[in-house]
Design an enzyme around this catalytic site. Structure first.
Site, PDB file in Angstrom:
ATOM      1  N   ASP A   2       0.848  -1.202   0.000  1.00  0.00           N
ATOM      2  CA  ASP A   2       0.000   0.000   0.000  1.00  0.00           C
ATOM      3  C   ASP A   2       0.879   1.244   0.000  1.00  0.00           C
ATOM      4  OD1 ASP A   2       0.611  -1.000   2.679  1.00  0.00           O
ATOM      5  OD2 ASP A   2      -0.556   0.685   3.447  1.00  0.00           O
TER       6      ASP A   2
ATOM      7  N   GLU B 251      -0.061  -1.232   5.790  1.00  0.00           N
ATOM      8  CA  GLU B 251       0.966  -0.759   6.726  1.00  0.00           C
ATOM      9  C   GLU B 251       0.783   0.713   7.020  1.00  0.00           C
ATOM     10  OE1 GLU B 251       4.528   0.992   8.382  1.00  0.00           O
ATOM     11  OE2 GLU B 251       3.688   1.482   6.436  1.00  0.00           O
TER      12      GLU B 251
ATOM     13  N   HIS C  33       6.575  10.514   1.497  1.00  0.00           N
ATOM     14  CA  HIS C  33       5.155  10.888   1.397  1.00  0.00           C
ATOM     15  C   HIS C  33       4.961  12.180   0.613  1.00  0.00           C
ATOM     16  CE1 HIS C  33       3.636   8.247   4.991  1.00  0.00           C
ATOM     17  NE2 HIS C  33       4.492   7.607   4.231  1.00  0.00           N
TER      18      HIS C  33
END
Lengths: 425, 425
Positions: A104, A169, A393
């Protein structure tokens, strides 16, 4: 360890690694954000099958998970989110190891902030770009490449290697928890999260909190007739800053001494008010509190709740109108393995043999699924991989191909030392 | 002033006022929030016609208004928002007066917080309930009742009485500005906003500001790698608190001495962040700054911008990344009339004659359209009416029928003194 073996593995990866990169690119091109992991997992399962592994694909059972005490998730179904495990069975007599990675990825955010399609998998200047390249399809790729190199060179291990590609996760670990509940166990676990090639023997966990701060509305022209929830929220944030200092002052774990703030309290969200000329009667603060490797979720909840209670006693309004604390969303467990543990030694040795220098061994400022392996699976776990969370991110996430290959080599060397080689070639 | 005249007016209102309340109820039942005023204005125009007034209904011209320097509004059309004016012509030789009220009401908010339908117009326990009952359909009702009582008793005034029902007061005064641009002028203006029967000879204006505070995003686990926009926003809010103190310390207007903070700075909105475990890279602060009767919009802008600039010099991050200040949305002008002005005297006398006691004469903590009358129209203006702002923008807004009648009586007495009576009865 035979240095000739290491050299052969390194040569094979240098020679064949590049042609494998198309697999990583195709994996990135599957936008496996939460709930959309099936496509990428199908590619993983296909790859595992081609490698001759025993492949197991299943959908985590939300009902069973919901009953587990460490399950924290908003999901009520995983019908679109399968886990995939591929087992490379050893010849026997060796220690087994799980190589765990999560498929993910976090959402791509605003595409206009990316130079290219966020899911391009584009390769340029020695780097692979795209959401998940660093966190952590790159790590999964390196683990696969490590096993592929051993297989290609006809090196058989004694212990089993269990390759895991799990979901969730990023949202608290339901995928790994499901793999543990399905019975997957091993003598060790290595997670190739993006550590920037450092070895994390310890990690802090984290929890999310929400504080609702009450106020009393009034017209802005007579604002003193109300109680401004923004001001009261600011007072609480000042308290959290104080609590953070208090917690970190007593944090003496040497693995965290290089961090400016080992276990931070981050205030990530502050929302209050809708109208410039009204006194807001409600503020919401959301944040993340780090959970030290020596701490538990419960102890941190208790400390923070008790601190906030004491802190509010000093404010006449908040004393009578106590803010409400909620622990919501995902949470991650801390984890630690002894620096002298044989798993650490194997990884450190592998690193030295491959790269000819000492690795950095330290604690992690964030959590991985290692906490679940340690506490639920009782499996000693360690985190080491290519890529860096500085990019993870954010827009234009990428990973260096050099690191992908080096990590694969280090992992292959570690597998040899940990699992043992069945026969000399 | 003849006390017998006052007594006759009082008696007439006590006797006939109650039967007029159905008109106020029907006015409240028209939910005349911004853009939806046409229904209520139709009722007003019908009432003015029944009263024999010269009625003028028109739609403010957005293009003309947009060119006016004091126009501040997001509206580009007023096609659904007519103004209504009704003129009761005097017999001549007297001073004219505008009785101005706004028909627009603020939104009702969450209906579940109301005991009844927010637009019920329900009458119970001597009070009329519903959005706009206090702010300020009650005041419009009282003004109409004052004129109705004079008409019923065959009292003719020398000066004209111009009854105005305007739109957009809650959003900065475009309705009143349009009435001024249409040419309506008088020797005085009385606005029956909900002053709780006090006489406001002065009012503070106000402006809305928005401050955008920059930060740098980072993962919450390494929050020190970022710059938290919430913390920087808190620093700025502390600055605004300091500025508020500075401004109010030098505020020596005796009309404001009973206010805890004469010209407050209200921080009404603080928004930052979307994710608990990320450092927010952007915060937005919105608020209202009071503009003293001795101040101008420009002087306040200048003072605040210069203060914020100086304040940010003390923070290394903000010094290099200055926050941006915007002046947005509606704004209101301050206003003041001398306590010894004849308009004040007329109203104070009217109050004394009707109610047999001295009124409270002071400054207002909020603005009305009086600023436009004073500065754009050069018309001395005063504010006095039934109802209270404590209830005005909140659930279960209501107004006391006693105050509606008393305000009507005081206004009738004021009209007699200000406009003059044309012939003895």
């Amino acid at each position: 360890m035979e240095s000739t073996l290491i050299k052969r593995i390194s040569s094979w990866i240098d020679e064949h690694g590049s042609s494998e990169l198309t697999f990583l690119a195709s994996l990135i091109q599957e936008p496996s954000v939460q709930g959309n992991e099936a496509g990428a997992q199908k590619s993983i399962a296909k790859k595992f099958t081609e490698m001759g592994l025993t492949v197991d694909t299943w959908y985590p059972d939300a009902e069973i998970l919901a009953k587990h005490p460490v399950f924290h998730s908003n999901r009520t179904s995983f019908d679109s989110s399968p886990n995939v495990v591929g087992v490379w069975q050893g010849t026997g007599g060796g220690r087994s190891i799980i190589l765990n990675g999560h498929i993910d990825v976090v959402p791509e955010g605003d595409p206009s902030q990316w130079s290219d399609d966020p899911f391009s998998g584009y390769i340029v200047d020695g780097r692979v770009f795209g959401r998940g390249s660093s966190d952590m399809k790159g790590g999964i790729f390196s683990a696969i490449l490590a096993v592929r190199s051993l297989q290609a060179l006809n090196i058989r291990l004694r212990g089993d290697v269990i390759l895991q590609s799990v979901v969730e996760e990023e949202s608290g670990g339901a995928g790994t928890l499901s793999a543990l509940l399905r019975g997957y166990r091993a003598d060790a676990c290595l997670i190739p999260e993006p550590t920037d090639m450092r070895i994390f023997v310890s990690q802090q966990g984290s929890m999310w909190f929400r504080i609702r701060v009450p106020g009393v509305s009034a017209h802005g022209g007579t604002r003193y007739e109300g109680v401004n929830a923004i001001e009261k929220g600011m007072y609480l944030i000042q308290g959290l800053q104080f609590l953070e200092k208090q917690r970190n002052d007593r944090m003496d774990n040497p693995l965290y001494r290089h961090f400016q703030i080992p276990i931070p309290i981050n205030v990530g969200v502050f929302h209050a008010g809708k109208w410039p000329s009204s006194v807001p009667d409600h503020a919401v603060i959301e944040g993340r509190i780090g959970v030290g490797p020596h701490e538990t979720w419960d102890s941190v909840c208790q400390e923070m709740e008790s601190f906030v209670h004491d802190w509010t006693q000093r404010d006449p309004w908040l004393r009578e109108h106590p803010p409400a604390i909620e622990w919501f969303g995902a949470r991650w467990m801390p984890s630690e393995i002894d620096v002298s543990h044989e798993l650490t030694t194997s990884l450190v040795n592998g690193f030295r043999h491959v790269l000819g220098r000492d690795p950095i061994v330290e604690g992690a400022p964030w959590a991985t699924d290692a906490g679940l392996f340690t506490h639920v699976g009782k499996i000693p776990s360690i985190v080491f991989g290519p890529g860096t969370t500085r990019l993870a991110h954010y827009p234009n996430e990428s990973v260096a191909i050099r690191d992908l290959f080096d990590a694969a080599k280090v992992m292959a060397a570690t597998l040899i030392e940990w699992c043992g080689v069945s026969s000399p070639r």
